[in-house]
Write a protein that holds these residues in place. Structure first.
Motif, mmCIF file in Angstrom:
data_model
loop_
_atom_site.group_PDB
_atom_site.id
_atom_site.type_symbol
_atom_site.label_atom_id
_atom_site.label_comp_id
_atom_site.label_asym_id
_atom_site.label_seq_id
_atom_site.Cartn_x
_atom_site.Cartn_y
_atom_site.Cartn_z
ATOM 1 N N ILE A 56 -1.048 -14.291 11.697
ATOM 2 C CA ILE A 56 -2.266 -13.551 12.056
ATOM 3 C C ILE A 56 -2.754 -12.777 10.836
ATOM 4 C CG2 ILE A 56 -3.250 -11.848 13.637
ATOM 5 C CD1 ILE A 56 -0.674 -12.611 15.426
ATOM 6 N N ASN A 68 -2.222 -2.188 9.296
ATOM 7 C CA ASN A 68 -1.067 -1.537 9.921
ATOM 8 C C ASN A 68 -1.245 -1.164 11.401
ATOM 9 O OD1 ASN A 68 -0.503 -1.745 7.242
ATOM 10 N ND2 ASN A 68 -0.644 0.433 6.793
ATOM 11 N N LYS A 99 4.711 -4.509 6.142
ATOM 12 C CA LYS A 99 5.036 -3.091 6.131
ATOM 13 C C LYS A 99 3.764 -2.264 6.020
ATOM 14 C CE LYS A 99 3.722 -1.946 2.733
ATOM 15 N NZ LYS A 99 2.404 -2.038 2.033
HETATM 16 N N1 NAD Z 1 4.612 -6.652 1.049
HETATM 17 C C1 NAD Z 1 3.677 -6.235 0.209
HETATM 18 O O1 NAD Z 1 3.917 -6.063 -0.963
HETATM 19 C C2 NAD Z 1 2.285 -5.993 0.722
HETATM 20 C C3 NAD Z 1 1.183 -6.041 -0.155
HETATM 21 C C4 NAD Z 1 -0.089 -5.865 0.378
HETATM 22 C C5 NAD Z 1 -0.255 -5.605 1.727
HETATM 23 N N2 NAD Z 1 0.829 -5.526 2.547
HETATM 24 C C6 NAD Z 1 0.674 -5.278 3.999
HETATM 25 O O2 NAD Z 1 0.136 -6.466 4.580
HETATM 26 C C7 NAD Z 1 -0.759 -6.138 5.649
HETATM 27 C C8 NAD Z 1 -2.109 -6.757 5.359
HETATM 28 O O3 NAD Z 1 -2.584 -6.260 4.119
HETATM 29 P P1 NAD Z 1 -3.566 -7.121 3.208
HETATM 30 O O4 NAD Z 1 -3.558 -6.492 1.865
HETATM 31 O O5 NAD Z 1 -3.264 -8.556 3.345
HETATM 32 O O6 NAD Z 1 -4.946 -6.797 3.931
HETATM 33 P P2 NAD Z 1 -6.305 -7.586 3.804
HETATM 34 O O7 NAD Z 1 -7.358 -6.588 4.136
HETATM 35 O O8 NAD Z 1 -6.357 -8.341 2.531
HETATM 36 O O9 NAD Z 1 -6.191 -8.673 4.987
HETATM 37 C C9 NAD Z 1 -6.081 -8.273 6.338
HETATM 38 C C10 NAD Z 1 -6.305 -9.476 7.234
HETATM 39 O O10 NAD Z 1 -6.197 -9.075 8.605
HETATM 40 C C11 NAD Z 1 -7.333 -9.527 9.351
HETATM 41 N N3 NAD Z 1 -7.520 -8.613 10.479
HETATM 42 C C12 NAD Z 1 -7.851 -7.321 10.445
HETATM 43 N N4 NAD Z 1 -7.882 -6.805 11.693
HETATM 44 C C13 NAD Z 1 -7.546 -7.818 12.527
HETATM 45 C C14 NAD Z 1 -7.406 -7.940 13.949
HETATM 46 N N5 NAD Z 1 -7.633 -6.895 14.739
HETATM 47 N N6 NAD Z 1 -7.066 -9.147 14.455
HETATM 48 C C15 NAD Z 1 -6.856 -10.209 13.645
HETATM 49 N N7 NAD Z 1 -6.967 -10.153 12.306
HETATM 50 C C16 NAD Z 1 -7.314 -8.975 11.766
HETATM 51 C C17 NAD Z 1 -8.441 -9.546 8.337
HETATM 52 O O11 NAD Z 1 -9.504 -10.365 8.744
HETATM 53 C C18 NAD Z 1 -7.687 -10.109 7.113
HETATM 54 O O12 NAD Z 1 -7.552 -11.501 7.208
HETATM 55 C C19 NAD Z 1 -0.778 -4.609 5.712
HETATM 56 O O13 NAD Z 1 0.131 -4.187 6.699
HETATM 57 C C20 NAD Z 1 -0.304 -4.169 4.336
HETATM 58 O O14 NAD Z 1 0.330 -2.912 4.338
HETATM 59 C C21 NAD Z 1 2.085 -5.734 2.054
#
Ligand code: NAD
Length: 390
Positions: A15, A88, A109
Protein backbone atom coordinates in the motif's frame (compact mmCIF):
# COMPACT_ATOMS: atom_id res chain seq x y z
CA UNK A 1 15.98 -29.30 -21.28
CA UNK A 2 16.07 -29.76 -17.50
CA UNK A 3 13.31 -28.25 -15.33
CA UNK A 4 14.51 -25.40 -13.13
CA UNK A 5 14.09 -26.00 -9.38
CA UNK A 6 10.93 -24.18 -8.35
CA UNK A 7 11.21 -21.90 -5.33
CA UNK A 8 8.39 -21.52 -2.83
CA UNK A 9 6.65 -18.23 -3.51
CA UNK A 10 4.91 -15.71 -1.26
CA UNK A 11 2.45 -13.10 -2.47
CA UNK A 12 3.01 -9.49 -1.48
CA UNK A 13 0.40 -6.71 -1.41
CA UNK A 14 1.81 -3.22 -0.95
CA UNK A 15 0.00 0.00 0.00
CA UNK A 16 1.61 3.25 -1.22
CA UNK A 17 4.00 3.58 -4.10
CA UNK A 18 6.21 6.63 -3.87
CA UNK A 19 9.60 6.89 -2.15
CA UNK A 20 9.44 3.81 0.05
CA UNK A 21 7.05 2.10 -2.37
CA UNK A 22 9.71 2.20 -5.03
CA UNK A 23 12.38 1.08 -2.59
CA UNK A 24 10.38 -1.88 -1.28
CA UNK A 25 9.30 -2.92 -4.79
CA UNK A 26 12.92 -2.96 -5.87
CA UNK A 27 13.93 -4.98 -2.83
CA UNK A 28 11.24 -7.64 -3.42
CA UNK A 29 12.27 -7.91 -7.04
CA UNK A 30 15.95 -8.30 -6.26
CA UNK A 31 15.72 -10.46 -3.15
CA UNK A 32 15.59 -13.83 -4.84
CA UNK A 33 18.29 -12.73 -7.28
CA UNK A 34 20.80 -12.37 -4.43
CA UNK A 35 19.42 -14.83 -1.86
CA UNK A 36 18.52 -18.34 -2.90
CA UNK A 37 17.79 -19.73 0.53
CA UNK A 38 14.30 -18.45 1.18
CA UNK A 39 10.82 -17.65 -0.14
CA UNK A 40 10.54 -15.83 -3.43
CA UNK A 41 8.37 -12.69 -3.13
CA UNK A 42 5.81 -12.23 -5.88
CA UNK A 43 4.68 -8.66 -6.51
CA UNK A 44 1.00 -9.58 -6.53
CA UNK A 45 -0.87 -6.31 -6.03
CA UNK A 46 -0.32 -2.69 -5.17
CA UNK A 47 -2.87 -0.25 -3.69
CA UNK A 48 -3.24 3.51 -4.10
CA UNK A 49 -6.14 5.94 -4.23
CA UNK A 50 -5.54 7.47 -7.64
CA UNK A 51 -6.29 4.88 -10.34
CA UNK A 52 -4.22 6.45 -13.11
CA UNK A 53 -1.23 6.86 -10.84
CA UNK A 54 -1.50 3.40 -9.30
CA UNK A 55 -1.71 1.75 -12.74
CA UNK A 56 1.39 3.64 -13.81
CA UNK A 57 3.21 2.65 -10.61
CA UNK A 58 2.20 -1.01 -11.03
CA UNK A 59 3.53 -1.03 -14.58
CA UNK A 60 6.78 0.74 -13.75
CA UNK A 61 7.58 -1.33 -10.67
CA UNK A 62 6.33 -4.69 -11.92
CA UNK A 63 3.19 -5.37 -9.85
CA UNK A 64 0.73 -7.89 -11.32
CA UNK A 65 -2.47 -6.07 -10.31
CA UNK A 66 -3.77 -3.08 -8.38
CA UNK A 67 -6.52 -1.88 -6.05
CA UNK A 68 -7.75 1.66 -5.44
CA UNK A 69 -8.77 0.97 -1.84
CA UNK A 70 -6.32 -0.68 0.56
CA UNK A 71 -9.21 -2.43 2.30
CA UNK A 72 -9.84 -4.55 -0.79
CA UNK A 73 -6.17 -5.49 -0.91
CA UNK A 74 -6.20 -6.60 2.71
CA UNK A 75 -9.28 -8.78 2.05
CA UNK A 76 -7.81 -10.61 -0.97
CA UNK A 77 -7.23 -14.34 -0.50
CA UNK A 78 -4.25 -14.36 -2.84
CA UNK A 79 -2.21 -11.98 -0.62
CA UNK A 80 0.08 -13.38 2.12
CA UNK A 81 1.95 -10.24 3.21
CA UNK A 82 0.79 -6.64 3.54
CA UNK A 83 3.56 -4.08 3.17
CA UNK A 84 2.69 -0.60 4.50
CA UNK A 85 4.57 2.26 2.83
CA UNK A 86 2.06 5.03 3.45
CA UNK A 87 2.34 8.05 5.77
CA UNK A 88 2.49 7.35 9.50
CA UNK A 89 -1.15 8.11 10.46
CA UNK A 90 -2.37 5.20 8.29
CA UNK A 91 -0.08 2.48 9.70
CA UNK A 92 -2.25 1.47 12.67
CA UNK A 93 -5.57 1.12 10.84
CA UNK A 94 -4.02 -0.80 7.93
CA UNK A 95 -1.89 -3.08 10.12
CA UNK A 96 -4.77 -3.97 12.43
CA UNK A 97 -7.06 -4.77 9.48
CA UNK A 98 -4.28 -6.80 7.82
CA UNK A 99 -3.67 -8.79 11.02
CA UNK A 100 -7.39 -9.49 11.35
CA UNK A 101 -7.32 -10.91 7.81
CA UNK A 102 -4.40 -13.18 8.74
CA UNK A 103 -1.74 -11.35 6.71
CA UNK A 104 1.90 -11.07 7.74
CA UNK A 105 2.94 -7.42 7.92
CA UNK A 106 5.93 -5.26 7.12
CA UNK A 107 5.30 -1.70 8.29
CA UNK A 108 7.38 1.36 7.65
CA UNK A 109 8.57 3.37 10.64
CA UNK A 110 7.66 4.94 12.97
CA UNK A 111 5.17 2.23 13.84
CA UNK A 112 2.37 4.69 14.66
CA UNK A 113 1.55 8.20 15.84
CA UNK A 114 1.25 7.28 19.51
CA UNK A 115 2.32 4.58 21.96
CA UNK A 116 -1.35 3.57 22.34
CA UNK A 117 -1.73 2.95 18.59
CA UNK A 118 1.58 1.10 18.43
CA UNK A 119 0.44 -1.13 21.29
CA UNK A 120 -2.87 -1.82 19.52
CA UNK A 121 -0.89 -2.90 16.45
CA UNK A 122 1.28 -5.21 18.53
CA UNK A 123 -1.79 -6.72 20.22
CA UNK A 124 -3.45 -7.29 16.81
CA UNK A 125 -0.50 -9.18 15.33
CA UNK A 126 -0.06 -11.24 18.48
CA UNK A 127 -3.77 -12.07 18.79
CA UNK A 128 -4.04 -13.11 15.14
CA UNK A 129 -0.77 -15.05 15.10
CA UNK A 130 0.70 -13.22 12.10
CA UNK A 131 4.38 -12.37 11.62
CA UNK A 132 5.54 -8.79 11.66
CA UNK A 133 8.47 -6.50 11.07
CA UNK A 134 9.15 -2.75 11.15
CA UNK A 135 11.38 -1.30 8.46
CA UNK A 136 14.42 0.02 10.34
CA UNK A 137 16.65 -0.76 7.39
CA UNK A 138 19.90 0.78 8.66
CA UNK A 139 20.40 -2.16 11.01
CA UNK A 140 20.91 -4.23 7.89
CA UNK A 141 23.96 -2.42 6.56
CA UNK A 142 26.79 -5.00 6.74
CA UNK A 143 29.00 -2.59 8.70
CA UNK A 144 26.27 -2.07 11.31
CA UNK A 145 25.72 -5.82 11.64
CA UNK A 146 29.46 -6.22 12.04
CA UNK A 147 29.56 -3.53 14.73
CA UNK A 148 26.93 -5.50 16.61
CA UNK A 149 28.99 -8.69 16.28
CA UNK A 150 32.07 -6.93 17.70
CA UNK A 151 30.01 -5.62 20.63
CA UNK A 152 28.43 -9.03 21.27
CA UNK A 153 31.85 -10.68 21.25
CA UNK A 154 32.99 -8.19 23.88
CA UNK A 155 35.58 -6.59 21.59
CA UNK A 156 34.56 -3.11 22.77
CA UNK A 157 34.30 -4.15 26.42
CA UNK A 158 31.86 -2.25 28.60
CA UNK A 159 29.96 0.32 26.53
CA UNK A 160 30.21 3.87 27.86
CA UNK A 161 28.86 6.09 25.07
CA UNK A 162 26.47 6.04 22.13
CA UNK A 163 26.70 9.26 20.15
CA UNK A 164 24.20 9.38 17.29
CA UNK A 165 23.42 12.17 14.85
CA UNK A 166 20.96 11.98 12.02
CA UNK A 167 21.44 15.15 9.99
CA UNK A 168 19.45 16.28 6.97
CA UNK A 169 18.85 19.68 5.38
CA UNK A 170 15.99 19.22 2.89
CA UNK A 171 13.54 21.70 4.49
CA UNK A 172 15.91 24.58 5.27
CA UNK A 173 14.41 26.74 2.52
CA UNK A 174 11.46 28.58 4.16
CA UNK A 175 9.53 28.25 0.89
CA UNK A 176 9.71 24.43 1.09
CA UNK A 177 6.04 23.37 1.31
CA UNK A 178 4.07 22.04 4.26
CA UNK A 179 4.28 18.38 3.19
CA UNK A 180 2.75 15.60 5.31
CA UNK A 181 6.01 15.15 7.19
CA UNK A 182 5.46 18.62 8.73
CA UNK A 183 1.91 17.92 9.92
CA UNK A 184 1.70 16.30 13.35
CA UNK A 185 -1.69 14.70 12.66
CA UNK A 186 -0.19 12.76 9.78
CA UNK A 187 3.40 12.22 10.88
CA UNK A 188 3.24 12.16 14.71
CA UNK A 189 6.44 14.17 15.05
CA UNK A 190 9.06 15.77 12.81
CA UNK A 191 12.78 15.07 12.71
CA UNK A 192 12.27 13.05 15.90
CA UNK A 193 10.02 10.30 14.49
CA UNK A 194 11.19 10.49 10.90
CA UNK A 195 14.93 10.14 11.39
CA UNK A 196 15.55 10.14 15.16
CA UNK A 197 13.55 6.88 15.27
CA UNK A 198 16.27 5.25 13.15
CA UNK A 199 18.99 6.37 15.58
CA UNK A 200 16.94 5.05 18.50
CA UNK A 201 16.63 1.73 16.70
CA UNK A 202 20.38 1.58 16.08
CA UNK A 203 21.01 2.41 19.73
CA UNK A 204 18.66 -0.33 20.92
CA UNK A 205 20.22 -2.79 18.46
CA UNK A 206 23.82 -1.99 19.36
CA UNK A 207 23.80 -0.86 22.98
CA UNK A 208 20.52 -1.88 24.64
CA UNK A 209 17.32 -0.47 26.09
CA UNK A 210 17.03 3.21 26.93
CA UNK A 211 15.69 3.85 30.42
CA UNK A 212 15.30 7.64 30.54
CA UNK A 213 15.68 10.71 28.36
CA UNK A 214 15.96 14.47 28.58
CA UNK A 215 15.29 16.35 25.36
CA UNK A 216 14.79 19.65 23.60
CA UNK A 217 12.97 20.30 20.34
CA UNK A 218 12.74 23.30 18.05
CA UNK A 219 10.68 24.42 15.07
CA UNK A 220 12.71 27.09 13.29
CA UNK A 221 10.25 27.84 10.47
CA UNK A 222 6.77 28.11 12.01
CA UNK A 223 4.72 28.56 8.83
CA UNK A 224 5.14 27.28 5.29
CA UNK A 225 3.33 27.49 1.96
CA UNK A 226 0.66 24.84 1.49
CA UNK A 227 1.82 21.99 -0.74
CA UNK A 228 1.01 21.71 -4.43
CA UNK A 229 0.87 18.34 -6.12
CA UNK A 230 4.34 17.20 -5.01
CA UNK A 231 4.78 15.57 -1.60
CA UNK A 232 8.26 14.08 -1.68
CA UNK A 233 11.53 15.18 -0.12
CA UNK A 234 12.14 17.59 -3.00
CA UNK A 235 8.60 19.01 -3.24
CA UNK A 236 8.00 22.46 -4.73
CA UNK A 237 4.96 24.72 -4.51
CA UNK A 238 3.79 27.99 -6.02
CA UNK A 239 1.14 28.34 -3.31
CA UNK A 240 0.89 31.75 -1.62
CA UNK A 241 -1.33 30.41 1.17
CA UNK A 242 0.50 29.42 4.35
CA UNK A 243 -0.16 26.87 7.08
CA UNK A 244 1.33 26.13 10.49
CA UNK A 245 4.21 23.66 10.93
CA UNK A 246 3.11 21.44 13.82
CA UNK A 247 6.22 19.28 14.29
CA UNK A 248 9.84 19.72 15.32
CA UNK A 249 12.48 20.73 12.78
CA UNK A 250 15.21 19.54 15.12
CA UNK A 251 15.59 17.55 18.33
CA UNK A 252 18.45 16.77 20.68
CA UNK A 253 18.30 14.49 23.68
CA UNK A 254 20.38 12.81 26.33
CA UNK A 255 19.65 9.22 27.25
CA UNK A 256 20.60 6.71 29.89
CA UNK A 257 20.72 3.06 28.91
CA UNK A 258 19.67 0.27 31.28
CA UNK A 259 23.25 -1.07 31.14
CA UNK A 260 24.69 2.22 32.40
CA UNK A 261 25.84 3.63 29.04
CA UNK A 262 25.22 7.29 28.20
CA UNK A 263 23.57 8.37 24.95
CA UNK A 264 23.62 11.69 23.12
CA UNK A 265 21.29 12.01 20.16
CA UNK A 266 20.58 14.71 17.60
CA UNK A 267 18.14 14.61 14.69
CA UNK A 268 17.62 17.62 12.47
CA UNK A 269 16.50 18.71 9.04
CA UNK A 270 18.42 21.96 9.39
CA UNK A 271 22.03 20.79 9.28
CA UNK A 272 23.03 22.54 6.04
CA UNK A 273 25.26 20.45 3.78
CA UNK A 274 24.22 17.16 5.39
CA UNK A 275 21.86 15.38 3.01
CA UNK A 276 21.42 12.08 4.85
CA UNK A 277 24.19 12.00 7.44
CA UNK A 278 23.08 9.13 9.66
CA UNK A 279 26.06 8.37 11.88
CA UNK A 280 27.06 7.07 15.26
CA UNK A 281 30.09 6.46 17.42
CA UNK A 282 30.19 3.95 20.26
CA UNK A 283 32.96 3.97 22.86
CA UNK A 284 33.69 1.06 25.18
CA UNK A 285 36.37 0.13 27.69
CA UNK A 286 38.33 -1.87 25.09
CA UNK A 287 37.55 -0.06 21.87
CA UNK A 288 35.31 2.14 19.74
CA UNK A 289 33.41 1.92 16.48
CA UNK A 290 32.00 4.63 14.28
CA UNK A 291 29.78 4.51 11.20
CA UNK A 292 28.39 6.97 8.70
CA UNK A 293 25.59 6.07 6.29
CA UNK A 294 27.12 8.26 3.58
CA UNK A 295 30.12 5.88 3.62
CA UNK A 296 28.05 2.88 4.61
CA UNK A 297 30.33 0.02 3.58
CA UNK A 298 33.00 1.14 6.02
CA UNK A 299 33.24 0.73 9.78
CA UNK A 300 35.90 2.68 11.66
CA UNK A 301 37.32 0.67 14.56
CA UNK A 302 39.70 1.48 17.37
CA UNK A 303 41.13 -1.05 19.83
CA UNK A 304 42.83 -0.14 23.12
CA UNK A 305 45.18 -3.12 22.85
CA UNK A 306 46.74 -2.10 19.54
CA UNK A 307 50.52 -1.68 19.96
CA UNK A 308 51.84 1.70 21.04
CA UNK A 309 52.55 3.79 17.99
CA UNK A 310 49.84 2.05 15.95
CA UNK A 311 46.86 3.15 17.99
CA UNK A 312 44.08 5.10 16.33
CA UNK A 313 40.93 4.53 14.29
CA UNK A 314 41.23 2.45 11.14
CA UNK A 315 38.63 1.98 8.49
CA UNK A 316 37.43 -1.52 7.60
CA UNK A 317 35.66 -2.03 4.29
CA UNK A 318 33.00 -4.54 5.36
CA UNK A 319 32.94 -6.49 2.09
CA UNK A 320 35.36 -9.31 2.98
CA UNK A 321 34.19 -12.92 3.20
CA UNK A 322 33.93 -12.69 6.99
CA UNK A 323 31.52 -9.76 6.90
CA UNK A 324 27.73 -10.08 7.06
CA UNK A 325 25.97 -10.48 3.67
CA UNK A 326 29.27 -10.53 1.74
CA UNK A 327 28.36 -13.91 0.27
CA UNK A 328 25.14 -12.58 -1.23
CA UNK A 329 26.78 -9.75 -3.16
CA UNK A 330 30.08 -8.95 -4.84
CA UNK A 331 33.80 -9.70 -4.38
CA UNK A 332 35.70 -7.72 -1.68
CA UNK A 333 35.76 -3.98 -2.31
CA UNK A 334 32.82 -4.08 -4.71
CA UNK A 335 30.51 -2.07 -2.53
CA UNK A 336 26.74 -2.12 -2.02
CA UNK A 337 24.29 0.74 -1.35
CA UNK A 338 21.17 2.07 0.43
CA UNK A 339 18.80 -0.25 -1.43
CA UNK A 340 20.67 -3.35 -0.24
CA UNK A 341 19.82 -2.55 3.38
CA UNK A 342 16.16 -3.10 2.40
CA UNK A 343 16.92 -6.31 0.52
CA UNK A 344 18.76 -7.62 3.60
CA UNK A 345 15.84 -6.65 5.87
CA UNK A 346 13.33 -8.38 3.62
CA UNK A 347 15.54 -11.44 3.48
CA UNK A 348 15.28 -11.59 7.28
CA UNK A 349 11.50 -11.21 6.99
CA UNK A 350 11.19 -14.04 4.46
CA UNK A 351 13.36 -16.30 6.66
CA UNK A 352 11.19 -15.34 9.63
CA UNK A 353 8.00 -16.23 7.79
CA UNK A 354 9.48 -19.63 6.91
CA UNK A 355 10.55 -20.20 10.50
CA UNK A 356 7.23 -18.81 11.84
CA UNK A 357 9.04 -16.27 14.01
CA UNK A 358 8.99 -12.48 13.67
CA UNK A 359 12.57 -11.29 13.18
CA UNK A 360 13.82 -8.19 14.92
CA UNK A 361 13.05 -5.33 14.51
CA UNK A 362 9.37 -6.17 14.80
CA UNK A 363 6.29 -4.56 16.33
CA UNK A 364 7.66 -5.18 19.84
CA UNK A 365 10.68 -3.07 18.86
CA UNK A 366 8.31 -0.57 17.24
CA UNK A 367 6.40 -0.10 20.49
CA UNK A 368 9.60 0.30 22.46
CA UNK A 369 10.89 2.85 19.95
CA UNK A 370 7.57 4.72 20.11
CA UNK A 371 7.90 4.91 23.90
CA UNK A 372 11.28 6.59 23.53
CA UNK A 373 9.84 9.05 20.97
CA UNK A 374 6.95 9.88 23.31
CA UNK A 375 9.27 10.27 26.30
CA UNK A 376 11.50 12.70 24.36
CA UNK A 377 8.45 14.80 23.43
CA UNK A 378 7.16 14.85 27.01
CA UNK A 379 10.60 15.70 28.31
CA UNK A 380 11.00 18.58 25.85
CA UNK A 381 7.58 20.06 26.59
CA UNK A 382 7.77 19.62 30.37
CA UNK A 383 11.50 20.39 30.61
CA UNK A 384 12.36 17.36 32.74
CA UNK A 385 13.88 13.85 32.58
CA UNK A 386 11.30 11.21 31.64
CA UNK A 387 11.73 7.51 32.34
CA UNK A 388 10.57 4.78 29.98
CA UNK A 389 8.63 1.80 31.24
CA UNK A 390 9.30 -1.74 30.02
N1 NAD B 1 12.94 3.19 6.21
C1 NAD B 1 13.28 4.39 5.79
O1 NAD B 1 14.44 4.73 5.73
C2 NAD B 1 12.21 5.35 5.34
C3 NAD B 1 12.52 6.40 4.45
C4 NAD B 1 11.48 7.22 4.03
C5 NAD B 1 10.20 7.04 4.51
N2 NAD B 1 9.94 6.05 5.40
C6 NAD B 1 8.56 5.81 5.91
O2 NAD B 1 7.80 5.26 4.83
C7 NAD B 1 6.45 5.73 4.89
C8 NAD B 1 6.12 6.39 3.57
O3 NAD B 1 7.02 7.46 3.35
P1 NAD B 1 7.41 7.93 1.88
O4 NAD B 1 8.62 8.77 2.01
O5 NAD B 1 7.41 6.78 0.96
O6 NAD B 1 6.16 8.86 1.57
P2 NAD B 1 5.67 9.37 0.16
O7 NAD B 1 4.92 10.62 0.44
O8 NAD B 1 6.79 9.37 -0.81
O9 NAD B 1 4.65 8.21 -0.31
C9 NAD B 1 3.49 7.92 0.44
C10 NAD B 1 2.58 7.03 -0.38
O10 NAD B 1 1.40 6.73 0.37
C11 NAD B 1 0.23 7.00 -0.41
N3 NAD B 1 -0.87 7.31 0.51
C12 NAD B 1 -0.97 8.36 1.33
N4 NAD B 1 -2.11 8.28 2.06
C13 NAD B 1 -2.71 7.13 1.68
C14 NAD B 1 -3.93 6.47 2.05
N5 NAD B 1 -4.74 7.01 2.96
N6 NAD B 1 -4.24 5.30 1.44
C15 NAD B 1 -3.43 4.77 0.50
N7 NAD B 1 -2.27 5.34 0.11
C16 NAD B 1 -1.93 6.50 0.69
C17 NAD B 1 0.65 8.11 -1.32
O11 NAD B 1 -0.18 8.22 -2.45
C18 NAD B 1 2.08 7.65 -1.68
O12 NAD B 1 2.05 6.66 -2.67
C19 NAD B 1 6.39 6.67 6.09
O13 NAD B 1 5.90 5.95 7.20
C20 NAD B 1 7.84 7.08 6.32
O14 NAD B 1 8.12 7.41 7.66
C21 NAD B 1 10.93 5.20 5.80
Amino acid sequence: MRERMSRKEINIGMIGYQFMGKMHSHAYRDLSFYFEDTLKPVLKAIAGRNETAVIQAAEQMGWESYETDWRRLVERDDIDVIDIVTPNHTHAEIAIAAAEHGKHILSEKPLALTVEDAERMKEAVEKNGVLHMICHNYRFAPAVQYARKLIEEGKLGQIYHMRANYLQDFIMDPSFPLIWRLNKEVSGSGALGDIGAHSIDLARFLVGEISEVSGMMETFIKERPLPGAGQGLTAKTENSEYGKVTVDDAVAFLARFENGAMGTFEATRFAGGNRNKNKFEINGSKGSVRWDMENMNNLDVYFEDSPAGLQGFRSINCTEEVHPYAEAYWPPGHIIGYEHTFINLMHAFMKGIEAKESPSPNFVDGVRNQKVLAAVETSASERKWVSISR
